[in-house]
Design a protein around this motif. Structure first.
Motif, short mmCIF file in Angstrom:
data_model
loop_
_atom_site.label_atom_id
_atom_site.label_comp_id
_atom_site.label_asym_id
_atom_site.label_seq_id
_atom_site.Cartn_x
_atom_site.Cartn_y
_atom_site.Cartn_z
N PHE A 63 0.84 -1.20 0.00
CA PHE A 63 0.00 0.00 0.00
C PHE A 63 0.88 1.26 0.00
O PHE A 63 0.63 2.19 -0.76
CB PHE A 63 -0.93 0.00 1.21
CG PHE A 63 -1.80 1.22 1.29
CD1 PHE A 63 -2.92 1.34 0.49
CD2 PHE A 63 -1.51 2.24 2.17
CE1 PHE A 63 -3.73 2.46 0.55
CE2 PHE A 63 -2.31 3.37 2.25
CZ PHE A 63 -3.42 3.48 1.44
N ASN A 64 1.91 1.27 0.86
CA ASN A 64 2.77 2.44 0.96
C ASN A 64 3.56 2.70 -0.32
O ASN A 64 3.84 3.84 -0.66
CB ASN A 64 3.73 2.31 2.14
CG ASN A 64 3.01 2.46 3.46
OD1 ASN A 64 1.96 3.09 3.55
ND2 ASN A 64 3.57 1.88 4.50
N ASN A 65 3.93 1.64 -1.04
CA ASN A 65 4.70 1.79 -2.27
C ASN A 65 3.83 1.78 -3.52
O ASN A 65 4.33 1.96 -4.62
CB ASN A 65 5.74 0.67 -2.38
CG ASN A 65 6.74 0.72 -1.25
OD1 ASN A 65 7.07 1.78 -0.75
ND2 ASN A 65 7.22 -0.45 -0.83
N LYS A 69 -2.77 4.94 -2.96
CA LYS A 69 -2.86 5.82 -1.80
C LYS A 69 -3.94 6.88 -1.96
O LYS A 69 -4.67 7.18 -1.01
CB LYS A 69 -1.52 6.50 -1.53
CG LYS A 69 -0.56 5.67 -0.74
CD LYS A 69 0.64 6.49 -0.35
CE LYS A 69 1.48 5.74 0.64
NZ LYS A 69 2.63 6.52 1.08
N GLU A 70 -4.04 7.44 -3.16
CA GLU A 70 -5.04 8.50 -3.40
C GLU A 70 -6.45 7.98 -3.23
O GLU A 70 -7.32 8.65 -2.70
CB GLU A 70 -4.88 9.10 -4.81
CG GLU A 70 -3.53 9.72 -5.09
CD GLU A 70 -2.48 8.71 -5.53
OE1 GLU A 70 -2.83 7.70 -6.18
OE2 GLU A 70 -1.29 8.93 -5.21
N THR A 71 -6.69 6.76 -3.69
CA THR A 71 -8.03 6.18 -3.63
C THR A 71 -8.21 5.25 -2.43
O THR A 71 -9.26 4.65 -2.26
CB THR A 71 -8.35 5.40 -4.92
OG1 THR A 71 -7.35 4.39 -5.09
CG2 THR A 71 -8.37 6.32 -6.12
N ASN A 72 -7.16 5.12 -1.61
CA ASN A 72 -7.19 4.27 -0.42
C ASN A 72 -7.51 2.82 -0.77
O ASN A 72 -8.35 2.18 -0.13
CB ASN A 72 -8.18 4.82 0.61
CG ASN A 72 -7.85 4.36 2.01
OD1 ASN A 72 -6.71 4.04 2.32
ND2 ASN A 72 -8.85 4.31 2.86
#
Length: 118
Positions: A63-65, A69-72
């Motif tokens: 998730f972090n890479n 991230k923008e859309t979770n």
């Protein structure tokens, strides 16, 4: 109630609060090995907990890479990229291969055949 049944019930309650993977499935996977004849409850709990922590770590790193991230969100592509790019997870590249289109795969096969002929 006997002391042993109360203790077993307390252990099950404690185990259910600290792990979220189904212990019965982990036990089934462990028993599928021909080298395993019986499974200690402590070993089963520790294996289940370790598996859960590993999956959480993989998901968090992905998730972090990843691109979600923008859309979770977490996608298969994020997992596959993490498996390929992170040394810790490279043993998963056979299990989490990058997706490839059928046409691209056929082109690469043709190119490999041409290389072999030359």
């Amino acid at each position: 109630m006997s002391e042993k049944s109360v203790e077993s019930k307390d252990e099950r309650t404690l185990n259910n609060k600290t792990i979220s993977l189904p212990v019965s499935r982990v036990k089934l996977i462990m028993k599928s090995s021909p080298d395993v004849s019986c499974i200690n409850q402590d070993a089963l709990f520790l294996t289940t907990k370790a598996t859960e922590l590993f999956v959480q770590h993989l998901a968090l790193c992905s998730f972090n890479n990843g691109s979600g991230k923008e859309t979770n969100t977490l996608s298969y592509t994020d997992l596959a990229n993490t498996a390929e790019e992170t040394e810790t997870f490279q043993f998963l590249t056979d299990i989490l291969p990058k997706k490839i289109l059928a046409g691209d795969y056929l082109k690469s096969l043709e190119q490999m055949e041409e290389d072999d002929e030359n």
